[in-house]
Design a protein around this motif. Structure first.
Motif, PDB file in Angstrom:
ATOM      1  N   UNK A   3       0.857  -1.179   0.000  1.00 62.62           N
ATOM      2  CA  UNK A   3       0.000   0.000   0.000  1.00 62.62           C
ATOM      3  C   UNK A   3       0.897   1.234   0.000  1.00 62.62           C
ATOM      4  N   UNK A   4       0.670   2.112  -0.956  1.00 62.68           N
ATOM      5  CA  UNK A   4       1.443   3.343  -1.053  1.00 62.68           C
ATOM      6  C   UNK A   4       0.513   4.480  -0.653  1.00 62.68           C
ATOM      7  N   UNK A   5       0.895   5.196   0.383  1.00 64.98           N
ATOM      8  CA  UNK A   5       0.009   6.221   0.935  1.00 64.98           C
ATOM      9  C   UNK A   5      -0.132   7.414  -0.006  1.00 64.98           C
ATOM     10  N   UNK A   6       0.934   7.781  -0.683  1.00 65.00           N
ATOM     11  CA  UNK A   6       0.880   8.939  -1.575  1.00 65.00           C
ATOM     12  C   UNK A   6       1.531   8.567  -2.903  1.00 65.00           C
ATOM     13  N   UNK A   7       0.929   9.049  -3.969  1.00 68.56           N
ATOM     14  CA  UNK A   7       1.431   8.696  -5.296  1.00 68.56           C
ATOM     15  C   UNK A   7       2.748   9.375  -5.635  1.00 68.56           C
ATOM     16  N   UNK A   8       3.177  10.344  -4.877  1.00 71.63           N
ATOM     17  CA  UNK A   8       4.444  11.004  -5.188  1.00 71.63           C
ATOM     18  C   UNK A   8       5.629  10.080  -4.932  1.00 71.63           C
ATOM     19  N   UNK A   9       5.453   9.053  -4.123  1.00 78.84           N
ATOM     20  CA  UNK A   9       6.520   8.086  -3.872  1.00 78.84           C
ATOM     21  C   UNK A   9       6.566   6.998  -4.943  1.00 78.84           C
ATOM     22  N   UNK A  10       5.530   6.904  -5.748  1.00 76.54           N
ATOM     23  CA  UNK A  10       5.439   5.839  -6.741  1.00 76.54           C
ATOM     24  C   UNK A  10       6.489   5.975  -7.842  1.00 76.54           C
ATOM     25  N   UNK A  11       6.774   7.199  -8.260  1.00 75.78           N
ATOM     26  CA  UNK A  11       7.764   7.406  -9.323  1.00 75.78           C
ATOM     27  C   UNK A  11       9.141   6.899  -8.894  1.00 75.78           C
ATOM     28  N   UNK A  12       9.572   7.284  -7.707  1.00 79.73           N
ATOM     29  CA  UNK A  12      10.885   6.843  -7.233  1.00 79.73           C
ATOM     30  C   UNK A  12      10.912   5.341  -6.994  1.00 79.73           C
ATOM     31  N   UNK A  13       9.820   4.814  -6.479  1.00 79.14           N
ATOM     32  CA  UNK A  13       9.774   3.380  -6.197  1.00 79.14           C
ATOM     33  C   UNK A  13       9.873   2.554  -7.473  1.00 79.14           C
ATOM     34  N   UNK A  14       9.137   2.940  -8.489  1.00 77.33           N
ATOM     35  CA  UNK A  14       9.144   2.169  -9.726  1.00 77.33           C
ATOM     36  C   UNK A  14      10.367   2.428 -10.588  1.00 77.33           C
ATOM     37  N   UNK A  15      10.688   3.698 -10.791  1.00 78.57           N
ATOM     38  CA  UNK A  15      11.749   4.015 -11.741  1.00 78.57           C
ATOM     39  C   UNK A  15      13.146   3.833 -11.162  1.00 78.57           C
ATOM     40  N   UNK A  16      13.377   4.283  -9.960  1.00 74.91           N
ATOM     41  CA  UNK A  16      14.721   4.221  -9.384  1.00 74.91           C
ATOM     42  C   UNK A  16      14.971   2.853  -8.752  1.00 74.91           C
ATOM     43  N   UNK A  17      14.161   2.508  -7.766  1.00 74.31           N
ATOM     44  CA  UNK A  17      14.390   1.262  -7.038  1.00 74.31           C
ATOM     45  C   UNK A  17      14.084   0.036  -7.898  1.00 74.31           C
ATOM     46  N   UNK A  18      13.120   0.168  -8.793  1.00 72.47           N
ATOM     47  CA  UNK A  18      12.833  -0.939  -9.706  1.00 72.47           C
ATOM     48  C   UNK A  18      13.982  -1.211 -10.651  1.00 72.47           C
ATOM     49  N   UNK A  19      14.608  -0.148 -11.142  1.00 65.40           N
ATOM     50  CA  UNK A  19      15.772  -0.323 -12.018  1.00 65.40           C
ATOM     51  C   UNK A  19      16.936  -0.948 -11.276  1.00 65.40           C
TER      52      UNK A  19
END
Length: 105
Positions: A3-19
């Motif tokens: 569960x992600x509380x705010x969508x502003x963390x989604x970009x870093x989670x997917x693009x940076x940490x996912x890579x």
């Protein structure tokens, strides 16, 4: 499930940490494969010299010790490896092209 509380963390989670996770996992898989390929290659070459008699080259304790010792650097690489800094990845989207072309595999 996450569960992600705010969508502003989604970009870093997917693009940076996912890579980072993709590159780390591809390196771990490849290094594990190379480690086992070396042992398998040595056993195949030795069987040619032993006339395929089934004689083992290494004792089981030696193989287990080798796998245990070589496991630690691969594990540390898989946990701590980061190839590019977070700000560089965010400002240069061209770094994602190598992932799309499977150049890390």
């Amino acid at each position: 499930d996450f569960a992600i509380a705010q969508f502003r963390y989604l970009e870093e989670l997917l693009l940076i940490h996912g890579r980072w996770a993709f590159i780390r996992m591809s390196k771990v898989v490849l290094f594990s494969f190379y480690k086992n390929a070396v042992i398998g290659g040595l056993l195949i070459i030795f069987q040619g010299f032993a006339l395929f008699s089934g004689t083992t080259l290494f004792d089981q304790w030696v193989l287990s010790g080798f796998n245990f010792i070589v496991f630690w650097p691969i594990l540390m690489l898989g946990i701590f490896d980061r190839d590019l800094e977070k700000e560089y990845v965010r400002s240069n989207p061209v770094v994602f092209y190598s992932s799309r072309r499977n150049e890390h595999l």
